[in-house]
Write a protein that holds these residues in place. Structure first.
Motif, PDB file in Angstrom:
ATOM      1  N   GLU A   1      55.067  53.786  55.489  1.00 37.75           N
ATOM      2  CA  GLU A   1      56.369  53.131  55.341  1.00 37.75           C
ATOM      3  C   GLU A   1      56.787  53.108  53.880  1.00 37.75           C
ATOM      4  OE1 GLU A   1      58.390  52.067  57.589  1.00 37.75           O
ATOM      5  OE2 GLU A   1      57.108  52.189  59.367  1.00 37.75           O
ATOM      6  N   TYR A   2      58.028  53.439  53.572  1.00 38.17           N
ATOM      7  CA  TYR A   2      58.485  53.417  52.196  1.00 38.17           C
ATOM      8  C   TYR A   2      58.825  51.991  51.739  1.00 38.17           C
ATOM      9  CZ  TYR A   2      60.653  54.557  47.821  1.00 38.17           C
ATOM     10  OH  TYR A   2      60.929  54.602  46.491  1.00 38.17           O
TER      11      TYR A   2
ATOM     12  N   ALA B   1      55.933  47.823  54.930  1.00 39.51           N
ATOM     13  CA  ALA B   1      54.524  48.191  54.744  1.00 39.51           C
ATOM     14  C   ALA B   1      53.639  46.944  54.779  1.00 39.51           C
ATOM     15  CB  ALA B   1      54.349  48.939  53.416  1.00 39.51           C
ATOM     16  N   ALA B   2      54.056  45.892  54.089  1.00 42.33           N
ATOM     17  CA  ALA B   2      53.260  44.662  54.051  1.00 42.33           C
ATOM     18  C   ALA B   2      53.133  44.058  55.446  1.00 42.33           C
ATOM     19  CB  ALA B   2      53.900  43.658  53.102  1.00 42.33           C
ATOM     20  N   LYS B   3      54.204  44.111  56.208  1.00 42.29           N
ATOM     21  CA  LYS B   3      54.189  43.596  57.586  1.00 42.29           C
ATOM     22  C   LYS B   3      53.156  44.367  58.410  1.00 42.29           C
ATOM     23  CE  LYS B   3      56.823  40.908  59.100  1.00 42.29           C
ATOM     24  NZ  LYS B   3      56.589  39.447  59.175  1.00 42.29           N
TER      25      LYS B   3
ATOM     26  N   GLN C   1      45.985  38.100  56.483  1.00 41.39           N
ATOM     27  CA  GLN C   1      47.182  37.264  56.549  1.00 41.39           C
ATOM     28  C   GLN C   1      48.026  37.363  55.286  1.00 41.39           C
ATOM     29  OE1 GLN C   1      47.124  33.154  57.884  1.00 41.39           O
ATOM     30  NE2 GLN C   1      44.937  33.439  58.247  1.00 41.39           N
ATOM     31  N   TYR C   2      47.353  37.744  54.199  1.00 43.90           N
ATOM     32  CA  TYR C   2      48.034  37.809  52.898  1.00 43.90           C
ATOM     33  C   TYR C   2      47.914  39.218  52.337  1.00 43.90           C
ATOM     34  CZ  TYR C   2      47.700  32.758  53.286  1.00 43.90           C
ATOM     35  OH  TYR C   2      47.795  31.472  53.738  1.00 43.90           O
ATOM     36  N   VAL C   3      49.017  39.743  51.823  1.00 48.60           N
ATOM     37  CA  VAL C   3      49.014  41.080  51.239  1.00 48.60           C
ATOM     38  C   VAL C   3      49.589  40.980  49.833  1.00 48.60           C
ATOM     39  CG1 VAL C   3      49.948  43.428  51.416  1.00 48.60           C
ATOM     40  CG2 VAL C   3      49.278  42.195  53.494  1.00 48.60           C
ATOM     41  N   VAL C   4      48.834  41.469  48.867  1.00 53.86           N
ATOM     42  CA  VAL C   4      49.333  41.527  47.491  1.00 53.86           C
ATOM     43  C   VAL C   4      49.569  42.990  47.150  1.00 53.86           C
ATOM     44  CG1 VAL C   4      48.831  41.120  45.054  1.00 53.86           C
ATOM     45  CG2 VAL C   4      48.096  39.447  46.775  1.00 53.86           C
TER      46      VAL C   4
ATOM     47  N   HIS D   1      53.184  36.833  53.088  1.00 52.36           N
ATOM     48  CA  HIS D   1      52.472  36.041  54.097  1.00 52.36           C
ATOM     49  C   HIS D   1      53.477  35.670  55.181  1.00 52.36           C
ATOM     50  CE1 HIS D   1      49.942  33.169  56.064  1.00 52.36           C
ATOM     51  NE2 HIS D   1      50.735  32.155  55.768  1.00 52.36           N
ATOM     52  N   GLU D   2      53.190  36.066  56.409  1.00 54.19           N
ATOM     53  CA  GLU D   2      54.159  35.872  57.495  1.00 54.19           C
ATOM     54  C   GLU D   2      55.534  36.342  57.024  1.00 54.19           C
ATOM     55  OE1 GLU D   2      53.406  31.773  58.521  1.00 54.19           O
ATOM     56  OE2 GLU D   2      51.545  32.284  59.559  1.00 54.19           O
ATOM     57  N   ASP D   3      56.551  35.475  57.067  1.00 55.10           N
ATOM     58  CA  ASP D   3      57.873  35.939  56.632  1.00 55.10           C
ATOM     59  C   ASP D   3      58.195  35.540  55.199  1.00 55.10           C
ATOM     60  OD1 ASP D   3      58.530  37.292  58.928  1.00 55.10           O
ATOM     61  OD2 ASP D   3      59.212  35.475  59.929  1.00 55.10           O
ATOM     62  N   GLN D   4      57.165  35.098  54.467  1.00 53.07           N
ATOM     63  CA  GLN D   4      57.400  34.650  53.091  1.00 53.07           C
ATOM     64  C   GLN D   4      57.047  35.749  52.087  1.00 53.07           C
ATOM     65  OE1 GLN D   4      54.837  31.124  53.940  1.00 53.07           O
ATOM     66  NE2 GLN D   4      56.456  30.022  52.844  1.00 53.07           N
ATOM     67  N   VAL D   5      57.803  35.773  51.004  1.00 52.67           N
ATOM     68  CA  VAL D   5      57.541  36.736  49.934  1.00 52.67           C
ATOM     69  C   VAL D   5      57.615  36.032  48.593  1.00 52.67           C
ATOM     70  CG1 VAL D   5      58.125  39.006  48.995  1.00 52.67           C
ATOM     71  CG2 VAL D   5      58.900  38.411  51.284  1.00 52.67           C
ATOM     72  N   PHE D   6      56.707  36.389  47.705  1.00 53.44           N
ATOM     73  CA  PHE D   6      56.770  35.907  46.317  1.00 53.44           C
ATOM     74  C   PHE D   6      56.641  37.130  45.405  1.00 53.44           C
ATOM     75  CE2 PHE D   6      54.419  34.317  42.490  1.00 53.44           C
ATOM     76  CZ  PHE D   6      55.461  33.557  41.974  1.00 53.44           C
TER      77      PHE D   6
END
Lengths: 308, 308
Positions: free
Chosen positions: B184-185, B190-192, B200-203, B215-220
């Protein structure tokens, strides 16, 4: 209520992206800047030029959003500026397919009498001599003159560009252009060099990587909202500039701290612009939608580390 | 006091950048992770392998920063893992010149008895089967298992990688690797997809463009501090991971809100790492310097728009 003068193209665009292509649709820097600035309670006027092939409904679209269009000259038997481009798969690069200057070739902007004392002047991407001629017409020095430009003028009108850059307060420019203008790879060093050329404030736009604001030794970095897909990047930079200029005109506060907020507003509005072709998403964007996305931006960027 | 297990290479690096080149110097993922994690009041142990060509003073360097090195096996008549690379002018891409696995080829990590109940496990970039074997040794499920990896394992051990990814809580990966792993571009998409694989968490690390936490539908989105020059990017990703893991172990709070702070600590420490060759800048970094730069990060990113 503050006044904002917007100078730039009002144009036809034809766009190809990996998602599809358009016929000639409404485009132009002043159009995108105006649509973005219309989200703020200010008096705004667009100064531009079109041919009589330009549909009245497009002008009405700006008027309905309270953008004064009396400064948009309509040339009888003239043709409107036309640009066509094709985006690559990464959406970060594009090829220009067609550029027909048409009436733009003889554009001599005339600032409406009522707007010669405007607090904020937003000079969209145009020949630097044309940009300079707008500043000459102001009856008093604006509180803020903002200039957008591109690599094309660095290649073919560098001296004129340097002359107008001396006269403005804020420049908005993308990362590659900042590097080309200064010969510096580090954006921190490039911004410093650009400040030495005149503007106290430098905004470097990095597309999907956000935007940086520089002033003296201070830096602010607003990321771009990560999006599921970027449908059409056309106008995103102008929309950013319109949000930035509009917010500053509305608040009439030109401090660095408030300029941070202006960058956030610009980024927020630009994040909508890329969701549909051309101006489509911006035409009916509501203040509720903008407000909701500003909250998203806060969540995206704000943290709460306790430091002694 | 929380415990942190760090598993990864302890190595010799030889580095060429546009600014110069080094002989064999101290390197390795566990080294950088350990030096970064040493800034937090926790019990940390490094698990790794070296040959008896590895200088005692390098091990002392970790011990002096309160990293337990009893889990670093020293192989008699063995040679330490050696990596050599050359960075291109943009400092974002590099060529590997030499990779000598040496003792690393037979690395079977053994978690020290005292650390089998550690709250946080940081799995540095290694063969995914080796990473998995560490999780097998834990006497209770860690509160947080963090995994770093790279494209190499996607190319040659994808099934093993997918198996270990299922078992961890946080993955740290760079943007190109996230795209390769998912096809996925859009990093949001991609994180999803990576979240659906297990963590559960992708950095997602974007180098000079910062880092994203999902994390879920949250982004930082934590931007990187703009720097005058990047001297040597080696170890920046591991330093980020070490700061991230160390902060979470210290605070013992694994919420999304606190993970934002962990990302900021990781970014702050990584911004020092790139200022000198190898571990040089990290060896004597003081807490005063870190504190000062955290304040810079706040000024860089925090704004104050009033929203109703």
């Amino acid at each position: 209520m503050s006044k904002l003068v917007i100078v730039g193209t009002v144009a036809f665009d034809a766009i190809e992206t990996p998602f599809g292509k358009t016929d000639k649709i409404l485009g132009g820097a002043a159009t995108f800047i105006g649509l973005a600035a219309s989200h703020f309670d200010i008096n705004a006027a667009a100064v531009s030029i079109v041919g009589d092939d330009f549909p009245q409904e497009y002008l009405d679209l700006l008027s309905e959003r309270h953008i004064d269009t009396t400064g948009i000259e309509i040339i009888e038997n003239g043709k409107t500026f036309f640009w066509s481009g094709r985006y690559h798969n990464d959406m970060n690069t594009r090829d220009t397919l067609v550029t027909e200057l048409n009436t733009l070739a003889d554009f001599k902007p005339v600032v409406p009498e009522d707007y010669k004392d405007a607090e904020v002047v937003m000079l969209g991407n145009l020949h630097p001599i044309v940009q300079s001629s707008v500043l000459d017409q102001m009856s008093k020095k604006p509180k803020l003159a903002i200039l957008d430009t591109m690599n094309y003028w660095m290649d073919c009108a560098l001296d004129d560009l340097i002359n107008v850059i001396k006269r403005i307060d804020v420049i908005t420019i993308n990362d590659e252009e900042a590097r080309q203008l200064t010969g510096e790879y580090s954006l921190l060093v490039a911004a410093k060099k650009i400040q030495e050329m005149g503007p106290q404030y430098v905004v470097i736009k990095k597309g999907e990587h956000g935007a940086l604001l520089f002033h003296e030794d201070q830096v602010f970095y607003a990321p771009a909202l990560p999006l599921k897909e970027v449908f059409d990047p056309t106008g995103a930079g102008d929309t950013f500039a319109g949000g930035f200029a509009g917010y500053l005109a509305k608040t009439n506060d030109y401090s660095f701290e408030n300029m941070k907020n202006a960058v956030i507003y610009g980024s927020t509005l630009a994040s909508f612009c890329v969701e549909k072709f051309g101006t489509e998403r911006m035409q009916n964007l509501t203040s509720e939608e903008v407000h909701k996305r500003l909250l998203q931006f806060k969540q995206l960027t704000q943290f709460d580390i306790e430091l002694g």
